[in-house]
Design a protein around this motif. Structure first.
Motif, PDB file in Angstrom:
ATOM      1  N   SER A   1       0.847  -1.194   0.000  1.00  0.00           N
ATOM      2  CA  SER A   1       0.000   0.000   0.000  1.00  0.00           C
ATOM      3  C   SER A   1       0.878   1.238   0.000  1.00  0.00           C
ATOM      4  CB  SER A   1      -0.883   0.028   1.248  1.00  0.00           C
ATOM      5  OG  SER A   1      -1.732  -1.085   1.279  1.00  0.00           O
ATOM      6  N   SER A   2       0.403   2.248  -0.677  1.00  0.00           N
ATOM      7  CA  SER A   2       1.093   3.530  -0.691  1.00  0.00           C
ATOM      8  C   SER A   2       0.763   4.290   0.583  1.00  0.00           C
ATOM      9  CB  SER A   2       0.653   4.340  -1.910  1.00  0.00           C
ATOM     10  OG  SER A   2       1.194   5.625  -1.870  1.00  0.00           O
ATOM     11  N   LEU A   3       1.754   5.016   1.095  1.00  0.00           N
ATOM     12  CA  LEU A   3       1.520   5.869   2.247  1.00  0.00           C
ATOM     13  C   LEU A   3       0.456   6.903   1.886  1.00  0.00           C
ATOM     14  CD1 LEU A   3       2.526   6.593   5.113  1.00  0.00           C
ATOM     15  CD2 LEU A   3       4.098   8.187   4.034  1.00  0.00           C
ATOM     16  N   SER A   4      -0.436   7.192   2.813  1.00  0.00           N
ATOM     17  CA  SER A   4      -1.556   8.066   2.506  1.00  0.00           C
ATOM     18  C   SER A   4      -1.510   9.354   3.309  1.00  0.00           C
ATOM     19  CB  SER A   4      -2.870   7.329   2.796  1.00  0.00           C
ATOM     20  OG  SER A   4      -3.968   8.151   2.516  1.00  0.00           O
ATOM     21  N   LEU A   5      -1.660  10.465   2.609  1.00  0.00           N
ATOM     22  CA  LEU A   5      -1.804  11.770   3.254  1.00  0.00           C
ATOM     23  C   LEU A   5      -3.268  12.083   3.520  1.00  0.00           C
ATOM     24  CD1 LEU A   5       0.623  14.190   1.387  1.00  0.00           C
ATOM     25  CD2 LEU A   5       0.761  13.435   3.726  1.00  0.00           C
ATOM     26  N   VAL A   6      -4.119  11.556   2.662  1.00  0.00           N
ATOM     27  CA  VAL A   6      -5.552  11.804   2.762  1.00  0.00           C
ATOM     28  C   VAL A   6      -6.166  10.668   3.566  1.00  0.00           C
ATOM     29  CG1 VAL A   6      -7.672  12.180   1.465  1.00  0.00           C
ATOM     30  CG2 VAL A   6      -5.491  12.951   0.525  1.00  0.00           C
ATOM     31  N   PRO A   7      -6.749  10.946   4.716  1.00  0.00           N
ATOM     32  CA  PRO A   7      -7.331   9.883   5.542  1.00  0.00           C
ATOM     33  C   PRO A   7      -8.406   9.103   4.776  1.00  0.00           C
ATOM     34  CG  PRO A   7      -7.247  11.945   6.752  1.00  0.00           C
ATOM     35  CD  PRO A   7      -6.880  12.257   5.336  1.00  0.00           C
ATOM     36  N   GLY A   8      -8.337   7.780   4.900  1.00  0.00           N
ATOM     37  CA  GLY A   8      -9.320   6.925   4.249  1.00  0.00           C
ATOM     38  C   GLY A   8      -8.973   6.558   2.818  1.00  0.00           C
ATOM     39  N   LEU A   9      -7.937   7.135   2.264  1.00  0.00           N
ATOM     40  CA  LEU A   9      -7.536   6.839   0.893  1.00  0.00           C
ATOM     41  C   LEU A   9      -6.362   5.875   0.922  1.00  0.00           C
ATOM     42  CD1 LEU A   9      -7.991   7.576  -2.104  1.00  0.00           C
ATOM     43  CD2 LEU A   9      -6.294   9.360  -1.824  1.00  0.00           C
ATOM     44  N   HIS A  10      -6.588   4.643   0.492  1.00  0.00           N
ATOM     45  CA  HIS A  10      -5.547   3.613   0.485  1.00  0.00           C
ATOM     46  C   HIS A  10      -5.416   3.067  -0.928  1.00  0.00           C
ATOM     47  CE1 HIS A  10      -5.427   3.692   4.836  1.00  0.00           C
ATOM     48  NE2 HIS A  10      -6.743   3.632   4.829  1.00  0.00           N
ATOM     49  N   TRP A  11      -4.263   3.297  -1.547  1.00  0.00           N
ATOM     50  CA  TRP A  11      -4.022   2.820  -2.895  1.00  0.00           C
ATOM     51  C   TRP A  11      -3.139   1.585  -2.838  1.00  0.00           C
ATOM     52  CZ3 TRP A  11      -2.848   8.059  -5.721  1.00  0.00           C
ATOM     53  CH2 TRP A  11      -4.044   8.757  -5.861  1.00  0.00           C
ATOM     54  N   GLN A  12      -3.654   0.492  -3.370  1.00  0.00           N
ATOM     55  CA  GLN A  12      -2.921  -0.764  -3.422  1.00  0.00           C
ATOM     56  C   GLN A  12      -1.962  -0.748  -4.609  1.00  0.00           C
ATOM     57  OE1 GLN A  12      -3.109  -3.256  -1.105  1.00  0.00           O
ATOM     58  NE2 GLN A  12      -4.346  -1.746  -0.011  1.00  0.00           N
ATOM     59  N   ILE A  13      -0.819  -1.371  -4.406  1.00  0.00           N
ATOM     60  CA  ILE A  13       0.210  -1.444  -5.443  1.00  0.00           C
ATOM     61  C   ILE A  13       0.535  -2.913  -5.678  1.00  0.00           C
ATOM     62  CG2 ILE A  13       2.612  -0.918  -5.989  1.00  0.00           C
ATOM     63  CD1 ILE A  13       2.224   1.621  -4.273  1.00  0.00           C
ATOM     64  N   ARG A  14       0.651  -3.285  -6.956  1.00  0.00           N
ATOM     65  CA  ARG A  14       1.026  -4.650  -7.321  1.00  0.00           C
ATOM     66  C   ARG A  14       1.909  -4.549  -8.564  1.00  0.00           C
ATOM     67  NH1 ARG A  14      -1.088  -9.964  -6.849  1.00  0.00           N
ATOM     68  NH2 ARG A  14      -0.643 -11.183  -8.707  1.00  0.00           N
ATOM     69  N   GLN A  15       3.160  -4.965  -8.405  1.00  0.00           N
ATOM     70  CA  GLN A  15       4.114  -4.933  -9.510  1.00  0.00           C
ATOM     71  C   GLN A  15       4.769  -6.303  -9.652  1.00  0.00           C
ATOM     72  OE1 GLN A  15       4.865  -2.277 -11.684  1.00  0.00           O
ATOM     73  NE2 GLN A  15       3.018  -1.451 -10.727  1.00  0.00           N
ATOM     74  N   SER A  16       4.945  -6.747 -10.886  1.00  0.00           N
ATOM     75  CA  SER A  16       5.536  -8.061 -11.154  1.00  0.00           C
ATOM     76  C   SER A  16       6.663  -7.939 -12.163  1.00  0.00           C
ATOM     77  CB  SER A  16       4.484  -9.023 -11.710  1.00  0.00           C
ATOM     78  OG  SER A  16       3.495  -9.276 -10.764  1.00  0.00           O
ATOM     79  N   ALA A  17       7.582  -8.874 -12.062  1.00  0.00           N
ATOM     80  CA  ALA A  17       8.665  -9.008 -13.038  1.00  0.00           C
ATOM     81  C   ALA A  17       8.806 -10.488 -13.361  1.00  0.00           C
ATOM     82  CB  ALA A  17       9.972  -8.448 -12.487  1.00  0.00           C
ATOM     83  N   THR A  18       8.910 -10.811 -14.640  1.00  0.00           N
ATOM     84  CA  THR A  18       9.002 -12.203 -15.090  1.00  0.00           C
ATOM     85  C   THR A  18      10.157 -12.329 -16.060  1.00  0.00           C
ATOM     86  OG1 THR A  18       6.613 -12.469 -14.886  1.00  0.00           O
ATOM     87  CG2 THR A  18       7.747 -14.072 -16.247  1.00  0.00           C
TER      88      THR A  18
END
Length: 113
Positions: free
Chosen positions: A88-105
């Motif tokens: 998850s990205s650090l959030s400045l705006v309360p209640g806003l949680h952005w998920q992150i998913r990155q892959s390498a193959t």
């Protein structure tokens, strides 16, 4: 009277732009961690455990507080390795949680006669 309306809107835009920048940096950290883990996992003597350890180490060193709740998963077959970093990205705006998913193959280094 208009300043009462403009200032909150400007502050909201400022915080939102900072949030987008923090998301972008966290996404970059996750992708680089996945690539580092892939380098370790796909090597001739590499393993899934080595890839996971290197990716997690990269997140710890480079991510700081920008990338939280991280999880690294590595899949290594005889021919291909995949490393996925989520968090998850650090959030400045309360209640806003952005998920992150990155892959390498990539292909696994192997000796073929």
């Amino acid at each position: 009277m208009e300043i009462v309306v403009v200032i909150p809107a400007v502050l909201l835009l400022l915080f939102l732009s900072i949030q987008v920048a923090m998301y972008s940096v966290a996404r970059s950290v996750a992708l680089n961690a996945a690539q580092e883990g892939l380098t370790a996992a796909r090597g001739y003597n590499g393993s899934a455990a080595a890839g996971s350890a290197r990716a997690q180490d990269f997140v710890t060193r480079a991510g700081g507080d920008l990338l939280t709740d991280t999880h690294v998963s590595v899949t290594r077959t005889a021919t291909q390795a995949t490393v996925t970093v989520t968090g998850s990205s650090l959030s400045l705006v309360p209640g806003l949680h952005w998920q992150i998913r990155q892959s390498a193959t990539g292909p696994v280094e192997r000796w073929i006669e």
